[in-house]
Scaffold this active site. Sequence first.
Site, PDB file in Angstrom:
ATOM      1  N   GLY A  35      20.284  27.282  14.180  1.00 30.88           N
ATOM      2  CA  GLY A  35      21.416  28.321  14.597  1.00 30.88           C
ATOM      3  C   GLY A  35      20.759  29.476  13.618  1.00 30.88           C
ATOM      4  N   GLU A  36      19.669  29.544  13.091  1.00 32.93           N
ATOM      5  CA  GLU A  36      19.408  30.576  12.213  1.00 32.93           C
ATOM      6  C   GLU A  36      19.083  31.897  13.651  1.00 32.93           C
ATOM      7  OE1 GLU A  36      16.623  29.550   9.355  1.00 32.93           O
ATOM      8  OE2 GLU A  36      17.975  28.712   7.929  1.00 32.93           O
ATOM      9  N   ASP A 166      56.503  47.619  12.571  1.00 26.28           N
ATOM     10  CA  ASP A 166      56.878  47.350  11.117  1.00 26.28           C
ATOM     11  C   ASP A 166      56.505  48.812  10.262  1.00 26.28           C
ATOM     12  OD1 ASP A 166      54.041  47.752  11.024  1.00 26.28           O
ATOM     13  OD2 ASP A 166      53.795  45.561  11.309  1.00 26.28           O
ATOM     14  N   LYS A 189      60.056  43.915  10.083  1.00 24.12           N
ATOM     15  CA  LYS A 189      59.129  42.801  10.233  1.00 24.12           C
ATOM     16  C   LYS A 189      58.829  42.047   8.905  1.00 24.12           C
ATOM     17  CE  LYS A 189      54.924  42.644  11.419  1.00 24.12           C
ATOM     18  NZ  LYS A 189      53.423  42.791  12.183  1.00 24.12           N
TER      19      LYS A 189
END
Length: 301
Positions: A35-36, A166, A189
Site C-alpha cells: 500500500g505504500e 445557517d 440550524k
Amino acid sequence: MKILSCNNTKHLVTKILSKIDLDAVDMKINKFSDGEVSIKIHDDLYQKAVLITHQLFPNPNEKLLQLLFLINAVKRRGAKRIHVIIPYFIYSRMDHKTEDADFISASCIASLLEAAGLDTLITIDLHSSQMEGFFRIPVKNITMLEVFHSRLESIVAADAVVVSPDIGGKIRSTSVSNFLKVPLAVLYKQRDKENNVSINGIMGAVQNKHCILLDDIIGSGQTIINAIDILESAGAKSVETIITHNLLGACDMDKLKDIASRLSKLSVSNTIQIDSNKIYTSTINTVDISDSIINCINSYF
C-alpha cells in the site's frame, strides 16, 4: 510554468491546456503491494514554477498523503515555486472548536501543506473565510458567485429570495443576494453531539417566494432535506438549490436524485468528479469549474 495532473483531474487539466500554454510534467505514481506509494518525477524542474492539480475526495486521508509526497518530490527536483489546485478542500468543516478538547483538523492540514513546500493554494468555496488565516502562504479561494455566475445571471429576481441554511453560510449568501439584488433569509440550524441536524425557524420572509437555497457542501443531504421541509411549510412557492461540492452524488446518487425531485432545480459544480456512467436527471444542472480556474491562473500567474 509546468503542470502536473493527478487523481482524477485529467478533465480539468485538458481544459486548462486548451487555453493556457503549459508543459505537462512527466511523472509516475506507483503503489507497492503493502500500500505504500512511490512517486517518480522524470523531468528536470530546476527553477521552474509547477502547477499541481489534485483531487482529495474520495479517500481523503490516502490522497492527502499522496499530495504531500508529490509536493515534496517536485520541490526536490528543483522547482522554484509550487502552486496547487485543490477543488474541494477536505476537512474544511473542521475549522473551529465546539468543545475545549476539539482538534482543528483544517489548521493541521494547512501546516502540513506548507511544510511539504507549497507556495500557493487555489481552491473553491472554502467552508469559511477564516480558513485562509490558517495559511501563511497566498490562498486564492474561488467563490460560489464566481463559479455559478452564469446560472445566477439567468435567475428572474422579481419574486426570489436567497436562503442561507445557517448563520455560518450568511457571508456566502449575502454576496449572492447583493449580486441578484434580492432579499436574504437565514435558517436556524443546530447539530447535536451525534451530528443530527435540526432546523427550527427562519429569519426573513419566504412565503410565495422562489427560494434560492445556497450551501457549499452536500454530504448526507440532511440539511437540504430539512431546509426544503421548513421552506415548504412556510409557504415557499418553489425551492431551487445551488451547492458547490457534491459529495453526496459521489456516494449515493439515488438519494441525490430523490432530493432533486423535490426542487425546481439543483445546480452543483464538478469539484467532485462523478462517475460518467451515473446519469443525472433533468432537474440537476452541473456547472464546470474549468473557466473559473483558468481565469484565476491568468490573473495570478
